[in-house]
Design an enzyme around this catalytic site. Structure first.
Site, PDB file in Angstrom:
ATOM      1  N   GLY A 231      38.328  47.816  29.667  1.00 50.41           N
ATOM      2  CA  GLY A 231      38.248  46.828  28.597  1.00 50.41           C
ATOM      3  C   GLY A 231      39.033  47.113  27.345  1.00 50.41           C
ATOM      4  O   GLY A 231      39.081  46.259  26.441  1.00 50.41           O
ATOM      5  N   GLY A 274      42.516  49.076  32.853  1.00 51.60           N
ATOM      6  CA  GLY A 274      43.542  48.372  33.615  1.00 51.60           C
ATOM      7  C   GLY A 274      44.646  47.952  32.667  1.00 51.60           C
ATOM      8  O   GLY A 274      45.739  48.525  32.625  1.00 51.60           O
ATOM      9  N   ARG A 275      44.315  46.960  31.836  1.00 53.76           N
ATOM     10  CA  ARG A 275      45.297  46.379  30.929  1.00 53.76           C
ATOM     11  C   ARG A 275      45.980  47.441  30.044  1.00 53.76           C
ATOM     12  O   ARG A 275      47.184  47.392  29.836  1.00 53.76           O
ATOM     13  CB  ARG A 275      44.576  45.375  30.017  1.00 53.76           C
ATOM     14  CG  ARG A 275      45.497  44.552  29.147  1.00 53.76           C
ATOM     15  CD  ARG A 275      44.700  43.729  28.135  1.00 53.76           C
ATOM     16  NE  ARG A 275      43.544  43.071  28.673  1.00 53.76           N
ATOM     17  CZ  ARG A 275      43.502  41.791  29.072  1.00 53.76           C
ATOM     18  NH1 ARG A 275      44.563  41.044  28.961  1.00 53.76           N
ATOM     19  NH2 ARG A 275      42.389  41.286  29.547  1.00 53.76           N
ATOM     20  N   ARG A 311      47.954  33.563  32.399  1.00 49.61           N
ATOM     21  CA  ARG A 311      47.120  33.830  31.225  1.00 49.61           C
ATOM     22  C   ARG A 311      47.188  32.770  30.124  1.00 49.61           C
ATOM     23  O   ARG A 311      46.146  32.409  29.565  1.00 49.61           O
ATOM     24  CB  ARG A 311      47.434  35.222  30.657  1.00 49.61           C
ATOM     25  CG  ARG A 311      47.302  36.347  31.713  1.00 49.61           C
ATOM     26  CD  ARG A 311      47.300  37.734  31.113  1.00 49.61           C
ATOM     27  NE  ARG A 311      46.118  37.972  30.334  1.00 49.61           N
ATOM     28  CZ  ARG A 311      46.070  37.919  29.024  1.00 49.61           C
ATOM     29  NH1 ARG A 311      47.159  37.698  28.325  1.00 49.61           N
ATOM     30  NH2 ARG A 311      44.940  38.105  28.388  1.00 49.61           N
ATOM     31  N   TYR A 315      43.510  31.334  29.598  1.00 54.42           N
ATOM     32  CA  TYR A 315      42.744  31.893  28.469  1.00 54.42           C
ATOM     33  C   TYR A 315      43.362  31.532  27.120  1.00 54.42           C
ATOM     34  O   TYR A 315      43.050  32.182  26.114  1.00 54.42           O
ATOM     35  CB  TYR A 315      42.692  33.425  28.545  1.00 54.42           C
ATOM     36  CG  TYR A 315      42.428  33.990  29.911  1.00 54.42           C
ATOM     37  CD1 TYR A 315      41.153  33.925  30.485  1.00 54.42           C
ATOM     38  CD2 TYR A 315      43.442  34.613  30.636  1.00 54.42           C
ATOM     39  CE1 TYR A 315      40.912  34.462  31.735  1.00 54.42           C
ATOM     40  CE2 TYR A 315      43.203  35.148  31.891  1.00 54.42           C
ATOM     41  CZ  TYR A 315      41.940  35.062  32.438  1.00 54.42           C
ATOM     42  OH  TYR A 315      41.708  35.591  33.678  1.00 54.42           O
ATOM     43  N   CYS A 340      53.633  21.013  37.689  1.00 51.75           N
ATOM     44  CA  CYS A 340      53.419  19.618  37.297  1.00 51.75           C
ATOM     45  C   CYS A 340      52.051  19.393  36.689  1.00 51.75           C
ATOM     46  O   CYS A 340      51.209  18.699  37.276  1.00 51.75           O
ATOM     47  CB  CYS A 340      53.624  18.721  38.504  1.00 51.75           C
ATOM     48  SG  CYS A 340      55.342  18.673  38.960  1.00 51.75           S
ATOM     49  N   GLU A 341      51.801  20.006  35.572  1.00 52.28           N
ATOM     50  CA  GLU A 341      50.556  19.798  34.834  1.00 52.28           C
ATOM     51  C   GLU A 341      50.865  19.964  33.351  1.00 52.28           C
ATOM     52  O   GLU A 341      51.603  20.880  32.970  1.00 52.28           O
ATOM     53  CB  GLU A 341      49.499  20.843  35.230  1.00 52.28           C
ATOM     54  CG  GLU A 341      49.082  20.747  36.675  1.00 52.28           C
ATOM     55  CD  GLU A 341      47.759  21.450  36.963  1.00 52.28           C
ATOM     56  OE1 GLU A 341      46.928  21.571  36.040  1.00 52.28           O
ATOM     57  OE2 GLU A 341      47.574  21.857  38.115  1.00 52.28           O
ATOM     58  N   TYR A 369      47.575  41.597  34.719  1.00 54.02           N
ATOM     59  CA  TYR A 369      47.099  40.246  35.033  1.00 54.02           C
ATOM     60  C   TYR A 369      48.232  39.226  34.985  1.00 54.02           C
ATOM     61  O   TYR A 369      48.031  38.074  34.634  1.00 54.02           O
ATOM     62  CB  TYR A 369      45.943  39.854  34.091  1.00 54.02           C
ATOM     63  CG  TYR A 369      44.844  40.898  34.086  1.00 54.02           C
ATOM     64  CD1 TYR A 369      44.045  41.072  35.206  1.00 54.02           C
ATOM     65  CD2 TYR A 369      44.635  41.737  32.988  1.00 54.02           C
ATOM     66  CE1 TYR A 369      43.058  42.055  35.233  1.00 54.02           C
ATOM     67  CE2 TYR A 369      43.649  42.719  33.007  1.00 54.02           C
ATOM     68  CZ  TYR A 369      42.868  42.863  34.133  1.00 54.02           C
ATOM     69  OH  TYR A 369      41.901  43.836  34.165  1.00 54.02           O
TER      70      TYR A 369
HETATM   71  N1  LLP Z   1      36.368  47.408  35.575  1.00 54.53           N
HETATM   72  C1  LLP Z   1      35.828  46.250  35.988  1.00 54.53           C
HETATM   73  C2  LLP Z   1      34.592  46.269  36.753  1.00 54.53           C
HETATM   74  C3  LLP Z   1      36.466  45.043  35.672  1.00 54.53           C
HETATM   75  O1  LLP Z   1      35.933  43.902  36.073  1.00 54.53           O
HETATM   76  C4  LLP Z   1      37.674  45.063  34.937  1.00 54.53           C
HETATM   77  C5  LLP Z   1      38.371  43.817  34.598  1.00 54.53           C
HETATM   78  C6  LLP Z   1      38.203  46.307  34.548  1.00 54.53           C
HETATM   79  C7  LLP Z   1      37.514  47.459  34.874  1.00 54.53           C
HETATM   80  C8  LLP Z   1      39.490  46.446  33.791  1.00 54.53           C
HETATM   81  O2  LLP Z   1      39.452  45.848  32.554  1.00 54.53           O
HETATM   82  P1  LLP Z   1      40.679  46.052  31.552  1.00 54.53           P
HETATM   83  O3  LLP Z   1      40.729  47.504  31.176  1.00 54.53           O
HETATM   84  O4  LLP Z   1      41.904  45.632  32.255  1.00 54.53           O
HETATM   85  O5  LLP Z   1      40.347  45.186  30.413  1.00 54.53           O
HETATM   86  N2  LLP Z   1      42.453  38.199  34.003  1.00 54.53           N
HETATM   87  C9  LLP Z   1      41.948  38.509  32.679  1.00 54.53           C
HETATM   88  C10 LLP Z   1      41.246  39.832  32.634  1.00 54.53           C
HETATM   89  C11 LLP Z   1      40.122  39.950  33.638  1.00 54.53           C
HETATM   90  C12 LLP Z   1      39.466  41.288  33.633  1.00 54.53           C
HETATM   91  C13 LLP Z   1      38.535  41.412  34.784  1.00 54.53           C
HETATM   92  N3  LLP Z   1      37.897  42.663  34.881  1.00 54.53           N
HETATM   93  C14 LLP Z   1      43.097  38.446  31.687  1.00 54.53           C
HETATM   94  O6  LLP Z   1      44.223  38.165  32.087  1.00 54.53           O
HETATM   95  O7  LLP Z   1      42.885  38.644  30.498  1.00 54.53           O
END
Ligand code: LLP
Length: 412
Positions: A231, A274-275, A311, A315, A340-341, A369
């Site tokens: 997160g 992740g991000r 994204r 969002y 086409c939207e 993402y």
């Molecule tokens: N762990 C779990 C259980 C998760 O569901 C997620 C992300 C992460 C870790 C990694 O989170 P991060 O460090 O990347 O924030 N598609 C959306 C983001 C969806 C995140 C889903 N879960 C976007 O493009 O903002």
């Protein structure tokens, strides 16, 4: 990545094209791992595969010593394919099929259950196969992550996790401790994504340790790990001030220290970024098909859309856009996707240098993402991906072909 590298990549592999900076991915991983290690407890990093599941990137992170967090049988298959060991994989979907559970059990992957019914399936599968499984629960800590509602996951009303309220979580652990074949190993929460406020992380971490203490006191349970999820946010706009990994770690440290002290034992801390690792290390390059002026706006029509970078449409996310090889801010444009939207606008009201046909637009911070959410909507094949590492540009995914669009289909 310098402009020359991007220009050459676009020339050689065409657009739309995702380009990743492998050196930056590695340095961000190292920075994150070092910061969380400085908390003083044993720690492990599980890269969240969903952010970018390209095999070359998974492999890069594996070689750095990362483990992985997966949310589907497909992600687990990708992780195993590049050589992650099953015990270095977490399986954390909120809704797993029996088949996914069966293959996770037989592979020996760690399973994070999102509800008790899922636990029952794990236990049934173990009994049938004569195996045991390493299990934890995702809890719902009822914490406001103060992020976009679609990516806030720790609130009471979201679909995720077992709640503390009503002893749902406690009873889940109690039941797990009684079931044959279930080794209860950990406790997990993930409160959301793109979080920039440390207090939400701290609150969640405190609640996890409090609950672990209850498990110890009332069930005599000692956990191998506490998984605080992912997160950590990144800067999308120039003035965004996200938490650095150091600030994140410093904020968590008191909660962890107090938690470990009251527990009387030291669970390993798991992190699932992740991000943070891949977001800033990727750009999307797309070409300008045409520039159009309407009575109210100027549109730049590009060869990518929300099927390429979801994204902004999903969002209302902001991705910085620049024009390759051009400087200045003489015009204001909306950058329109090719889907086409009407909602397919990749960037609104952006001050850019004068844009002409065949210019290349760079969408920044698209490493997370981006490609992992791309689709073939409108029957457009998936983009190619390249990874630049140590000055060499490698094609890591060939551009999809039109044949890909109908290969698995048949008429009747
Ligand atoms: N762990 C779990 C259980 C998760 O569901 C997620 C992300 C992460 C870790 C990694 O989170 P991060 O460090 O990347 O924030 N598609 C959306 C983001 C969806 C995140 C889903 N879960 C976007 O493009 O903002």
């Amino acid at each position: 990545m310098d402009e020359e590298t991007l220009k050459n990549a676009a020339r050689e592999y065409q657009t739309p094209l995702y380009v990743y900076d492998g050196d930056l991915i590695v340095s961000r991983y190292r920075e994150f791992a070092k910061a969380v290690a400085s908390i003083g407890s044993k720690s492990r990093v599980f890269y969240a595969v969903k952010a970018n599941s390209s095999l070359a990137i998974l492999d890069l992170l594996r070689r750095e010593g990362s483990s992985v967090d997966c949310v589907s049988g497909g992600e687990i298959a990708c992780a195993l394919k590049v050589g992650f060991k099953p015990h270095d994989i977490l399986f954390t979907s909120n809704s797993k099929t029996r088949e996914e559970i069966a293959s996770a059990v037989s592979a020996g992957v760690n399973i994070t259950c999102g509800n008790t019914e899922e636990l029952d399936v794990v236990s049934e599968v173990c009994a049938e196969a004569g195996e045991s499984a390493r299990v934890s629960f995702r809890v719902n800590p009822d914490v406001d992550a103060k992020t976009h509602p679609k990516i806030a996951t720790g609130l009471r009303d979201t679909k995720f996790g077992v709640h503390f309220e009503g002893d749902i979580a406690f009873n889940a652990y109690k039941r797990a401790s009684e079931l044959e074949g279930i080794d209860v190993v950990g406790l997990h929460a993930h409160i959301g994504s793109q979080i920039t406020d440390a207090s939400s992380f701290v609150e969640s971490c405190e609640k996890l340790f409090e609950f672990a203490l209850r498990l110890k006191n009332e069930l005599g349970m000692q956990l191998e790990f506490i998984d605080v999820g992912g997160g950590v946010g990144i800067a999308y706009k120039k003035d965004d001030k996200p938490l650095s990994p150091e600030e994140y770690a410093k904020a968590l440290e008191p909660a962890v220290k107090a938690g470990v002290e009251s527990l009387g034992y030291e669970p390993t801390l798991y992190f699932e970024p992740g991000r943070y690792i891949v977001g800033p290390a990727g750009v999307l390059l797309c070409s300008v098909n045409s520039v159009k002026e309407t009575p109210s706006k100027k549109f730049v029509n590009v060869d990518a859309g929300f099927n390429t970078l979801t994204r902004p449409a999903m969002y209302d996310a902001y991705h910085r856009a620049t024009v390759l090889g051009k400087k200045g801010e003489s015009e204001t444009y909306d950058i329109a996707g090719n889907v086409c939207e009407s909602g397919d606008i990749l960037a609104r009201d952006r001050a850019l240098p004068k844009v002409v046909r065949d210019d290349i637009i760079i969408f920044h911070d698209a490493g997370a993402y981006g490609m992992s959410m791309a689709s073939e909507y409108n029957m457009r094949a998936l983009p190619a991906e390249v990874l630049v590492k140590d000055g060499v540009t490698h094609l890591i995914r060939e551009r999809g072909t039109q044949e890909d669009l109908y290969r698995k289909q048949k008429t009747i």
